[in-house]
Motif scaffolding. Structure first.
Motif, mmCIF file in Angstrom:
data_model
loop_
_atom_site.group_PDB
_atom_site.id
_atom_site.type_symbol
_atom_site.label_atom_id
_atom_site.label_comp_id
_atom_site.label_asym_id
_atom_site.label_seq_id
_atom_site.Cartn_x
_atom_site.Cartn_y
_atom_site.Cartn_z
ATOM 1 N N GLU A 4 90.908 48.770 54.356
ATOM 2 C CA GLU A 4 89.725 49.623 54.342
ATOM 3 C C GLU A 4 89.230 49.831 52.917
ATOM 4 O O GLU A 4 90.011 49.794 51.957
ATOM 5 C CB GLU A 4 90.048 50.981 54.990
ATOM 6 N N THR A 5 87.942 50.046 52.804
ATOM 7 C CA THR A 5 87.355 50.367 51.509
ATOM 8 C C THR A 5 86.601 51.694 51.622
ATOM 9 O O THR A 5 86.179 52.082 52.717
ATOM 10 C CB THR A 5 86.379 49.257 51.055
ATOM 11 N N PRO A 6 86.435 52.425 50.534
ATOM 12 C CA PRO A 6 86.871 52.084 49.187
ATOM 13 C C PRO A 6 88.385 52.239 49.014
ATOM 14 O O PRO A 6 89.020 53.013 49.739
ATOM 15 C CB PRO A 6 86.116 53.082 48.308
ATOM 16 N N VAL A 7 88.932 51.515 48.069
ATOM 17 C CA VAL A 7 90.355 51.613 47.742
ATOM 18 C C VAL A 7 90.558 52.798 46.801
ATOM 19 O O VAL A 7 89.802 52.974 45.831
ATOM 20 C CB VAL A 7 90.836 50.310 47.069
ATOM 21 N N ARG A 8 91.553 53.601 47.082
ATOM 22 C CA ARG A 8 91.849 54.740 46.207
ATOM 23 C C ARG A 8 92.625 54.242 44.984
ATOM 24 O O ARG A 8 93.672 53.612 45.108
ATOM 25 C CB ARG A 8 92.655 55.804 46.947
ATOM 26 N N ARG A 9 92.077 54.540 43.811
ATOM 27 C CA ARG A 9 92.732 54.221 42.546
ATOM 28 C C ARG A 9 93.186 55.525 41.920
ATOM 29 O O ARG A 9 92.384 56.408 41.644
ATOM 30 C CB ARG A 9 91.785 53.486 41.600
ATOM 31 N N GLN A 10 94.474 55.648 41.684
ATOM 32 C CA GLN A 10 95.008 56.927 41.245
ATOM 33 C C GLN A 10 94.446 57.367 39.898
ATOM 34 O O GLN A 10 94.288 58.571 39.657
ATOM 35 C CB GLN A 10 96.536 56.866 41.196
ATOM 36 N N SER A 11 94.143 56.428 39.018
ATOM 37 C CA SER A 11 93.620 56.813 37.707
ATOM 38 C C SER A 11 92.260 57.499 37.808
ATOM 39 O O SER A 11 91.847 58.189 36.868
ATOM 40 C CB SER A 11 93.518 55.588 36.798
ATOM 41 N N ASP A 12 91.575 57.330 38.933
ATOM 42 C CA ASP A 12 90.281 57.984 39.135
ATOM 43 C C ASP A 12 90.415 59.381 39.732
ATOM 44 O O ASP A 12 89.404 60.087 39.880
ATOM 45 C CB ASP A 12 89.397 57.148 40.071
ATOM 46 N N GLU A 13 91.615 59.755 40.093
ATOM 47 C CA GLU A 13 91.806 60.990 40.867
ATOM 48 C C GLU A 13 92.720 61.989 40.163
ATOM 49 O O GLU A 13 93.358 62.810 40.810
ATOM 50 C CB GLU A 13 92.396 60.646 42.239
ATOM 51 N N MET A 14 92.784 61.932 38.842
ATOM 52 C CA MET A 14 93.738 62.767 38.112
ATOM 53 C C MET A 14 93.486 64.257 38.297
ATOM 54 O O MET A 14 94.405 65.073 38.240
ATOM 55 C CB MET A 14 93.711 62.406 36.622
ATOM 56 N N ALA A 15 92.230 64.642 38.534
ATOM 57 C CA ALA A 15 91.923 66.058 38.741
ATOM 58 C C ALA A 15 92.615 66.588 39.986
ATOM 59 O O ALA A 15 93.048 67.756 40.019
ATOM 60 C CB ALA A 15 90.415 66.269 38.838
ATOM 61 N N ASP A 16 92.728 65.750 41.025
ATOM 62 C CA ASP A 16 93.433 66.169 42.244
ATOM 63 C C ASP A 16 94.886 66.504 41.940
ATOM 64 O O ASP A 16 95.426 67.519 42.392
ATOM 65 C CB ASP A 16 93.387 65.054 43.294
ATOM 66 N N TYR A 17 95.525 65.628 41.180
ATOM 67 C CA TYR A 17 96.943 65.829 40.878
ATOM 68 C C TYR A 17 97.148 67.023 39.942
ATOM 69 O O TYR A 17 98.119 67.769 40.079
ATOM 70 C CB TYR A 17 97.536 64.567 40.255
#
Length: 283
Positions: A70-83
């Motif tokens: 499935e797309t879009p693919v989650r890239r962790q470097s784009d989601e640092m605010a979540d972490y």
């Protein structure tokens, strides 16, 4: 199976090899058998080692194998605010602490432990004055999960379990009692890397609705800490299916550090994806 969702989550720190192919095909086959969903996630939080060319190669290699996702693919470097938000929540509850010890110092502590490496590092927050002094001096630190604080917050670990539908490295199956002490006070974030694997993977599995974690037996012990994080963060617990690790003719598992033949090299030799899938047991 209604609601079956699994994922393949490689780190772009090198080119994929047979072991990666086996794990991706295993997860993909599980999703197809259950009429479920297969996700691809790029776990690129370690920006000191991850490279764009390796990420590009992941997409190319998996497509060559015949896999779709499935797309879009989650890239962790784009989601640092979540972490960072999840980390802040743990900090506000006193469940993590700053650890200023180096990896070498911790390794020496573990080596001196009476039961050896299995008695992993356990620490505690520094006195406030000492911590403030070190922070003012700009000393590096890691955020570590406090097992002592986690145990107090949950009233003990006795009720924590996870379900293993595959098998652990010692044949573990069924309902598994959680043993967070196997990991000790694990690192959840570092200054140089940001968030660490356990927190990011646990957060993402819940966010993406992963119902079944299909992965290699080398990550079986990680399930104990990740199940604890699920309890602390109020996240659902997926079912786990750990599979045996693929090994070469020498009996050693395929690994990037050992320069295992990559899928790109296999493709360059003229091997077809159909032939490789058959070799790996996927007709």
């Amino acid at each position: 199976m209604a609601g079956f969702v699994t994922r393949f989550a490689p780190s772009p720190t090198g080119f994929l090899h047979r072991g990666h192919a086996y794990s991706a095909l295993t997860a993909h086959a599980a999703a197809r058998a259950a009429d479920g969903r297969f996700l691809l996630r790029i776990e690129d939080i370690d920006q000191t080692r991850c490279r764009p060319e390796f990420e590009t190669a992941i997409y190319e290699d998996l497509a060559w194998l015949g896999l779709g996702w499935e797309t879009p693919v989650r890239r962790q470097s784009d989601e640092m605010a979540d972490y960072a938000g999840a980390l802040d929540g743990l900090a506000a509850r006193g469940l993590i602490y700053r650890c200023f010890r180096t990896r070498k110092e911790i390794a020496e502590d573990i080596g001196r432990a009476p039961h050896g490496a299995m008695e992993m590092f356990r620490g505690a927050p520094l006195p406030r004055h000492d911590e403030s002094h070190r922070l003012a001096a700009g000393e590096p630190f890691a955020w570590r999960l406090s097992l002592a604080a986690a145990e107090a917050a949950l009233g003990g670990f006795g009720g924590l379990t996870f379900v293993e539908e595959g098998s652990g490295p010692n044949g573990e199956q069924g309902v598994i009692a959680v043993r967070p002490e196997l990991g000790g006070d694990v690192v959840l974030a570092r200054k140089d890397v940001g968030v660490a694997y356990h927190l990011a993977a646990t957060f993402d599995d819940a966010l993406q609705g992963v119902s079944h974690v299909v992965r290699g037996q080398d990550l079986f012990e990680a399930s104990h800490i990740q199940r604890l994080l699920q309890a602390l963060l109020g996240l659902p617990s997926p079912v786990y299916r750990h599979h045996p690790l693929l090994t070469g003719p020498d009996g050693k598992r395929y690994a990037k550090r050992d320069r295992a033949e990559t899928l790109r090299e296999i493709r360059a030799r003229g091997v077809t994806p159909e032939a490789l899938r058959r070799e790996l047991g996927f007709d």
